[in-house]
Scaffold this active site. Structure first.
Site, PDB file in Angstrom:
ATOM      1  N   CYS A  10       0.848  -1.186   0.000  1.00 32.43           N
ATOM      2  CA  CYS A  10       0.000   0.000   0.000  1.00 32.43           C
ATOM      3  C   CYS A  10       0.882   1.234   0.000  1.00 32.43           C
ATOM      4  CB  CYS A  10      -0.915  -0.004   1.222  1.00 32.43           C
ATOM      5  SG  CYS A  10      -2.003   1.445   1.333  1.00 32.43           S
ATOM      6  N   HIS A  21      -9.147  -3.272  -2.512  1.00 35.62           N
ATOM      7  CA  HIS A  21      -8.163  -2.507  -1.744  1.00 35.62           C
ATOM      8  C   HIS A  21      -8.527  -1.025  -1.726  1.00 35.62           C
ATOM      9  CE1 HIS A  21      -3.799  -1.859  -0.481  1.00 35.62           C
ATOM     10  NE2 HIS A  21      -4.200  -0.637  -0.770  1.00 35.62           N
ATOM     11  N   GLU A  22      -8.842  -0.457  -2.886  1.00 36.38           N
ATOM     12  CA  GLU A  22      -9.136   0.972  -2.956  1.00 36.38           C
ATOM     13  C   GLU A  22     -10.489   1.308  -2.340  1.00 36.38           C
ATOM     14  OE1 GLU A  22      -6.779   2.933  -3.554  1.00 36.38           O
ATOM     15  OE2 GLU A  22      -5.458   1.351  -4.280  1.00 36.38           O
ATOM     16  N   HIS A  54     -10.232   1.557   1.381  1.00 34.66           N
ATOM     17  CA  HIS A  54      -9.668   2.836   1.846  1.00 34.66           C
ATOM     18  C   HIS A  54     -10.775   3.836   2.172  1.00 34.66           C
ATOM     19  CE1 HIS A  54      -5.334   2.934   1.854  1.00 34.66           C
ATOM     20  NE2 HIS A  54      -5.232   2.424   0.643  1.00 34.66           N
TER      21      HIS A  54
END
Length: 225
Positions: A131, A173-174, A177
């Protein structure tokens, strides 16, 4: 909403002012690192806090920051902006063996607003992830192999699209966030490695060697592939 992630306390006017300051700067903004509170907040849903022109400029800037890093995705909170916006793109040349095992195919540039994903089927895959907001570290994360992403385009169109393999990993993953979730929250912590140790010992297409040596994901419990 992830119960561990409080909603961002920042007002629409604060978000607008933050974006305008970043856009007015003469250099690319830094990527904020773990420990910054914005990375642990549920970002505000985009509902017109900034103008269409500012949104287009911010997306273009985020793409430049992502390329400069370099990375395959960037979420607005990683620039200190608590807004549900992310950009994704994966055009890297990778080893054919690794690409085949990881189901990694090129991902054209995509910007998403207010994304939400849900698994499709039960198949999972486990690979190392890094990351840009946890510089110098990687760890194995088990994630669904196929997901459905629902999101809005910068033009305000609600849409949905399926992603599989490595593209699905980037999407998850994004999107995480934007909910105050970092990949280490989902990681096999015994696999946590510095970039140097990963490069020296575990940089192979799969995770079998690292799993055996570091003692995570016993073989009987290892997800596919």
């Amino acid at each position: 909403m992830n119960p561990a992630s409080p909603p961002t306390p920042f007002s629409p006017s604060f978000i607008q002012e933050t974006v305008q300051e970043i856009l007015a700067a003469e250099s690319l903004p830094p990527i904020v690192q773990a420990g910054h509170p914005v990375l642990r907040q549920h970002a505000a849903a985009f509902d017109g806090q900034i103008s269409p022109a500012e949104l287009d400029q911010l997306i273009s800037l985020m793409r430049r920051v992502m390329h400069e890093a370099p990375g395959v995705g960037l979420a607005a909170p990683q620039l200190g902006i608590p807004l549900q916006l992310a950009v994704l793109e994966d055009q890297f040349d990778v080893d054919p063996e690794a690409a085949a095992l990881r189901h990694r195919t090129p991902l054209g540039f995509l910007s998403v607003l207010n994304p939400r994903y849900s698994p499709v089927g039960s198949q999972t895959a486990a690979f190392f992830e890094g990351c840009l907001s946890l510089n110098g570290l990687q760890a194995v994360v088990v994630r669904p192999e196929l997901v459905l992403l629902r999101f809005e385009t910068p033009g305000g169109v609600s849409t949905e699209r399926q992603f599989e393999g490595w593209q699905a990993r980037i999407v998850q993953h994004e999107t995480d966030h934007l909910q105050g979730i970092l990949y280490v929250d989902r990681a096999e912590l015994r696999s946590l490695s510095s970039n140097a140790e990963y490069a020296a010992r575990w940089a192979e297409p799969g995770i079998g060697k690292a799993r055996a040596a570091l003692g995570f994901l016993p073989e009987a419990a290892e997800p596919l592939p």
